[in-house]
Design a protein around this motif. Sequence first.
Motif, PDB file in Angstrom:
ATOM      1  N   SER A   1     -19.697  21.539   5.479  1.00  0.00           N
ATOM      2  CA  SER A   1     -18.898  21.981   4.813  1.00  0.00           C
ATOM      3  C   SER A   1     -18.009  23.824   5.343  1.00  0.00           C
ATOM      4  CB  SER A   1     -19.168  22.463   2.954  1.00  0.00           C
ATOM      5  OG  SER A   1     -18.897  23.347   2.222  1.00  0.00           O
ATOM      6  N   SER A   2     -17.189  23.058   5.839  1.00  0.00           N
ATOM      7  CA  SER A   2     -17.074  24.643   6.612  1.00  0.00           C
ATOM      8  C   SER A   2     -17.635  25.176   7.499  1.00  0.00           C
ATOM      9  CB  SER A   2     -16.512  25.822   6.001  1.00  0.00           C
ATOM     10  OG  SER A   2     -15.406  25.865   4.593  1.00  0.00           O
ATOM     11  N   GLY A   3     -17.995  23.552   8.024  1.00  0.00           N
ATOM     12  CA  GLY A   3     -18.997  23.699   9.760  1.00  0.00           C
ATOM     13  C   GLY A   3     -20.981  24.641   9.393  1.00  0.00           C
ATOM     14  N   VAL A   4     -21.059  24.111   7.773  1.00  0.00           N
ATOM     15  CA  VAL A   4     -22.337  24.557   7.702  1.00  0.00           C
ATOM     16  C   VAL A   4     -23.252  23.360   6.836  1.00  0.00           C
ATOM     17  CG1 VAL A   4     -23.297  25.988   5.482  1.00  0.00           C
ATOM     18  CG2 VAL A   4     -21.912  27.161   7.445  1.00  0.00           C
ATOM     19  N   LEU A   5     -24.188  22.593   7.090  1.00  0.00           N
ATOM     20  CA  LEU A   5     -25.020  21.991   6.154  1.00  0.00           C
ATOM     21  C   LEU A   5     -25.005  21.781   5.010  1.00  0.00           C
ATOM     22  CD1 LEU A   5     -27.377  21.105   8.891  1.00  0.00           C
ATOM     23  CD2 LEU A   5     -24.553  18.850   8.236  1.00  0.00           C
ATOM     24  N   VAL A   6     -24.725  20.865   4.113  1.00  0.00           N
ATOM     25  CA  VAL A   6     -24.458  21.051   2.408  1.00  0.00           C
ATOM     26  C   VAL A   6     -24.947  19.831   2.373  1.00  0.00           C
ATOM     27  CG1 VAL A   6     -23.213  23.112   1.991  1.00  0.00           C
ATOM     28  CG2 VAL A   6     -22.430  21.230   1.917  1.00  0.00           C
ATOM     29  N   ASP A   7     -25.894  19.860   0.911  1.00  0.00           N
ATOM     30  CA  ASP A   7     -25.711  18.428  -0.048  1.00  0.00           C
ATOM     31  C   ASP A   7     -24.699  18.309  -0.904  1.00  0.00           C
ATOM     32  OD1 ASP A   7     -28.807  17.665   1.653  1.00  0.00           O
ATOM     33  OD2 ASP A   7     -29.320  18.765   0.371  1.00  0.00           O
ATOM     34  N   SER A   8     -24.322  17.024  -0.944  1.00  0.00           N
ATOM     35  CA  SER A   8     -23.185  16.694  -1.705  1.00  0.00           C
ATOM     36  C   SER A   8     -23.660  15.233  -2.210  1.00  0.00           C
ATOM     37  CB  SER A   8     -21.812  16.221  -0.726  1.00  0.00           C
ATOM     38  OG  SER A   8     -20.899  15.523  -1.424  1.00  0.00           O
ATOM     39  N   ALA A   9     -23.376  15.146  -3.658  1.00  0.00           N
ATOM     40  CA  ALA A   9     -23.762  14.734  -4.176  1.00  0.00           C
ATOM     41  C   ALA A   9     -22.059  13.867  -4.913  1.00  0.00           C
ATOM     42  CB  ALA A   9     -24.045  14.673  -5.012  1.00  0.00           C
ATOM     43  N   LEU A  10     -22.254  12.186  -3.524  1.00  0.00           N
ATOM     44  CA  LEU A  10     -22.125  11.054  -4.391  1.00  0.00           C
ATOM     45  C   LEU A  10     -22.145  10.411  -5.647  1.00  0.00           C
ATOM     46  CD1 LEU A  10     -18.971   8.974  -3.680  1.00  0.00           C
ATOM     47  CD2 LEU A  10     -20.732   7.352  -2.551  1.00  0.00           C
ATOM     48  N   LEU A  11     -20.779  10.243  -6.163  1.00  0.00           N
ATOM     49  CA  LEU A  11     -21.549   9.785  -7.728  1.00  0.00           C
ATOM     50  C   LEU A  11     -20.677   9.164  -8.334  1.00  0.00           C
ATOM     51  CD1 LEU A  11     -21.563  13.354  -9.336  1.00  0.00           C
ATOM     52  CD2 LEU A  11     -23.443  12.212  -8.959  1.00  0.00           C
ATOM     53  N   PRO A  12     -21.091   8.149  -9.965  1.00  0.00           N
ATOM     54  CA  PRO A  12     -20.485   6.919 -10.146  1.00  0.00           C
ATOM     55  C   PRO A  12     -18.541   7.426 -10.485  1.00  0.00           C
ATOM     56  CG  PRO A  12     -22.006   6.160 -10.947  1.00  0.00           C
ATOM     57  CD  PRO A  12     -22.287   7.529 -10.254  1.00  0.00           C
ATOM     58  N   PRO A  13     -17.889   7.373 -10.435  1.00  0.00           N
ATOM     59  CA  PRO A  13     -16.508   7.885 -11.425  1.00  0.00           C
ATOM     60  C   PRO A  13     -16.959   7.633 -12.409  1.00  0.00           C
ATOM     61  CG  PRO A  13     -15.803   5.761 -10.042  1.00  0.00           C
ATOM     62  CD  PRO A  13     -17.422   5.996  -9.937  1.00  0.00           C
ATOM     63  N   THR A  14     -16.827   7.229 -13.751  1.00  0.00           N
ATOM     64  CA  THR A  14     -16.968   7.861 -14.713  1.00  0.00           C
ATOM     65  C   THR A  14     -18.489   8.591 -15.158  1.00  0.00           C
ATOM     66  OG1 THR A  14     -18.226   5.530 -14.628  1.00  0.00           O
ATOM     67  CG2 THR A  14     -17.065   5.346 -15.119  1.00  0.00           C
ATOM     68  N   ASN A  15     -19.183   9.348 -13.937  1.00  0.00           N
ATOM     69  CA  ASN A  15     -20.351   9.997 -14.319  1.00  0.00           C
ATOM     70  C   ASN A  15     -19.667  11.995 -14.746  1.00  0.00           C
ATOM     71  OD1 ASN A  15     -22.217  12.683 -13.830  1.00  0.00           O
ATOM     72  ND2 ASN A  15     -23.256  10.844 -12.772  1.00  0.00           N
ATOM     73  N   PRO A  16     -19.792  11.842 -15.509  1.00  0.00           N
ATOM     74  CA  PRO A  16     -19.307  13.046 -16.885  1.00  0.00           C
ATOM     75  C   PRO A  16     -19.278  14.811 -15.481  1.00  0.00           C
ATOM     76  CG  PRO A  16     -21.336  12.880 -17.889  1.00  0.00           C
ATOM     77  CD  PRO A  16     -21.501  11.815 -16.170  1.00  0.00           C
ATOM     78  N   VAL A  17     -20.023  14.320 -14.311  1.00  0.00           N
ATOM     79  CA  VAL A  17     -19.384  15.455 -13.576  1.00  0.00           C
ATOM     80  C   VAL A  17     -17.948  14.806 -12.607  1.00  0.00           C
ATOM     81  CG1 VAL A  17     -20.175  16.255 -11.257  1.00  0.00           C
ATOM     82  CG2 VAL A  17     -21.802  16.311 -12.947  1.00  0.00           C
ATOM     83  N   SER A  18     -18.338  13.497 -12.074  1.00  0.00           N
ATOM     84  CA  SER A  18     -16.548  13.015 -11.812  1.00  0.00           C
ATOM     85  C   SER A  18     -15.752  13.388 -12.108  1.00  0.00           C
ATOM     86  CB  SER A  18     -16.936  11.527 -11.110  1.00  0.00           C
ATOM     87  OG  SER A  18     -18.414  11.073 -10.421  1.00  0.00           O
ATOM     88  N   GLN A  19     -15.587  12.999 -13.242  1.00  0.00           N
ATOM     89  CA  GLN A  19     -14.724  12.790 -14.932  1.00  0.00           C
ATOM     90  C   GLN A  19     -14.214  14.585 -14.964  1.00  0.00           C
ATOM     91  OE1 GLN A  19     -16.506  10.891 -18.636  1.00  0.00           O
ATOM     92  NE2 GLN A  19     -15.257   8.522 -17.292  1.00  0.00           N
ATOM     93  N   LEU A  20     -15.289  15.532 -14.663  1.00  0.00           N
ATOM     94  CA  LEU A  20     -14.937  16.673 -14.613  1.00  0.00           C
ATOM     95  C   LEU A  20     -14.069  17.364 -13.736  1.00  0.00           C
ATOM     96  CD1 LEU A  20     -15.534  19.498 -16.491  1.00  0.00           C
ATOM     97  CD2 LEU A  20     -17.113  19.780 -14.820  1.00  0.00           C
ATOM     98  N   LEU A  21     -13.798  15.962 -12.722  1.00  0.00           N
ATOM     99  CA  LEU A  21     -12.991  16.593 -11.185  1.00  0.00           C
ATOM    100  C   LEU A  21     -11.920  15.769 -11.009  1.00  0.00           C
ATOM    101  CD1 LEU A  21     -16.160  17.708  -9.259  1.00  0.00           C
ATOM    102  CD2 LEU A  21     -14.958  19.473  -9.983  1.00  0.00           C
ATOM    103  N   GLY A  22     -11.397  14.798 -12.502  1.00  0.00           N
ATOM    104  CA  GLY A  22     -10.311  14.196 -12.346  1.00  0.00           C
ATOM    105  C   GLY A  22     -11.204  12.702 -11.570  1.00  0.00           C
ATOM    106  N   GLY A  23     -12.396  12.109 -11.917  1.00  0.00           N
ATOM    107  CA  GLY A  23     -12.229  10.649 -11.457  1.00  0.00           C
ATOM    108  C   GLY A  23     -12.319   9.859 -12.570  1.00  0.00           C
TER     109      GLY A  23
END
Length: 886
Positions: free
Chosen positions: A617-639
């Motif tokens: 992310s912008s040239g820096v290693l980070v941890d990124s979570a792939l979540l089910p599209p129906t997960n509350p986090v995903s739905q909060l972001l448009g899933g």
Amino acid sequence: MKLQTNALSRAIKFALASTATMGLTVASVQAEEADAGAENKKIEKIAVVGSRAAPRSVGDSPVPIDIIGGDDLSKAGGDDMLELLKGSVPSLNVHANPISDAASLVRPANLRGLPADSTLILLNGKRRHRSSVIAFLGGGINDGAQGPDISVIPSIALKQVEVLRDGAAAQYGSDAIAGVLNFVLKDASEGGSVSVKQGQYYEGDGDTTTVEGNIGLPFTDQGFANLSFQYKEADPTSRSVQRPDAQAFMDAGLEGVRDPAQVWGAPEINDDITLFGNVGLELTNDSQFYMFGNYSERDVKGGFYYRNPTTRPQVYGGVIRNVNGEPTRRHPTDEAQQAAWDAATPTVLVGSLDGYDQQINCPVVELQSNGLPDQAALDSLAAANCFAFNNILPAGFTPFFGGNITDTSLTIGTKGEFTDGFMKGAYYDFSGSVGRNESRYFITNTVNASMGPDTPMEFSPGKYIQLEKNFNADFSKGYDFDLAYDVNVAGGLEWKEETFEVIPGDEASFIAGPLTQQGFGIGSNGFPGFKPSQGGEFSRRSYAAYIDIETPFTEEFLMGWALRYEDYDTFGSTTNYKVTWQYHATEDLALRGSLSTGFRAPTVGQANVSNVQTNLSSGVLVDSALLPPTNPVSQLLGGSELQPEESQSYTLGAVYQSGDLFLTIDYYNIEVEDRLSQSNKIDLTLEQKAALKADGVPNVDSLAQVSFFTNDFDTTTQGVDIVANYSMDLLGGFATFSAAYNWNETEVDKFSAITGDFKVARLEKDLPQHRATYTWTQQWEDFSGFLRYNYYGEYQGVHVDYDATAIMADPSFTFDAELTYFATENISLTVGANNIFDQDAEKVVDFLEDGATELTPSNTWGGIYYETSPYGINGGFYYVKATYTF
């Protein structure tokens, strides 16, 4: 569905000019073979796929079909089926994808510019189960794709491969948007062969040993049992230079830094064994029994990104800052505090072994002017019962990721003709199949940072299992409606069940250790294990009914009609149609075309899987979570819940046959709506994290980014395929000249911010728009050989899946060659090479006169070549082979 006339005209002119230069053109419908007496005979190529009527010559097919013989597939240096097909089907592209999580274990392929799971795979005409591997980092176009593992199919087991280059969902169901690949197994009841092949890249690495064999046996007097095996071992490759940050540590005197710290290349493959069997038995004059299946297993191991010992978040640094002389180790409460921390003097991450409340009392370890941590401060940590990973892994570390892939399948059925009753004269085919693919992951040389000094360094993060069951009943019968010949009417029923299972990993791979609250990452770094809450089985069932009619209105004019209804217990039903036609304008020239709709159901894995990836992310290693599209986090972001992709496509083409010349030209246009892929990786704000915590979502603080699968964009893909073949007597032997050309262009018609501009660019530019192959095959009594030219047009060079590295790479070409000597009637010796002149892929780095590399932003991660190279990054490969035929 607009036809871009200028682009199409340019493509056709380019292809015809290229073809004229060679005099001829590839993937033929007729082949010439020399028998033991050097007498040539013409072999008409017959295809099963693409029609429910009796098998027909591909020249008489209203849709474009390529036939690739099993012997042709064996004439190449590689043993991976994808690489073998790529040389014969220019609209098929395959990327190597180094450092790409599970995509390194099962490589995705793209037919006509669409993702790997948009091509239906058949084995002996029956649907092949998909892999359990989801390509989380699939090189842009394949991000999130979950297609079958084609690499388990060895060429020695195959009679031929049929490539249907046309949408066929109305005939075969989901996934056939781009086309169909039908792998036809050998069915001989006698004879066979055994071969041993050894190869190596010009760089001196990637040693590959392959042993394979095939035998045909009688199964009583009325049947056959054809058995095949392949065993392979392949060493890894490296096309890397030392990362600049790792080199700086070495220059500063830090011991133990690997050189190179991070490897870009092919993974190591061990104990790759495949067994295939094909059995047939004539029960009566009007019925047959058949059975075929496979067992395959292999271990694959590759490298990950280097963990910098000063900046890697949640392990070494990037979190803790000294603000105004006051050491602060709490999570930021607002954006202003975060900004202040980012501007402060960098320190390494330090935790207290006495608990979260004591972390504030641990010594602060700042980075010095040479980039290394203050050694005196590090030495003082033990006295305060504090800990930093710099004490036990001072040089950083590079995880090694891999998996054990097991693939099994079995299909049993009976087919024949009804001899009485109202179905008299009709043909039937009843079959049942089961396919299972398991990927058991492992990761070594890494840590669960939250466990501190008690962490192990080897983990088993868990398993994915894909299980599919299919039952089919197919019928067909010819009816006399006083047309040119009988009208064929086919129909059938299909029932499918698909299950995706997640098996949790060992506890150390996912547990939140005692240092979690102090900013240390949870789970095995690089690929955290699957937690029990993520485990379980996710299933879906569907049933389908279809009807397929072919009407020969005259001897010259044929039309086909197909309609298919399919119902899923998750998202509902879909109905698709297909209309085909062929008109023989003259004895030598036929015109053809098709119009169809299609669909691809989202897989059960795509709808339910969750995973943590390490990405830039912008040239820096980070941890990124792939979540089910129906997960509350995903739905909060448009899933939202996934829906099937839907397509509309049409083709227009011509077939010309005159003597020994065979030529086809086909234009295709494929519109896909609600195309499915991973969303852009979205940075979580502090406000969003707070809202998620309030909703009870666990481990929110460890998440830097979130992505999910989404139906988020529409595309139009269009192109031209030109294939041809010409045979003649030449140089005292027999020659076949062949060539194939593909122009392919994809345009993203609609997308949202969830997809992102860079993903759009990858879909439109990563694959070369122009590809061509030209092959000369020559056969004498004691020798045979071939020479192939491969052309690749310009493509987008991308490194580390990061937009700052992207360039447009120049067109390039490679040559392959092979020569076989028939020492005796049974023994042949072969020598050959792929990329015989060692053509380099587009380079990320520039080498200076003293051998050093220029330090550019694209060289930060140590790769020499752009990984999207359509012919790979490993360079030339040579091989020798010995074959015994009986």
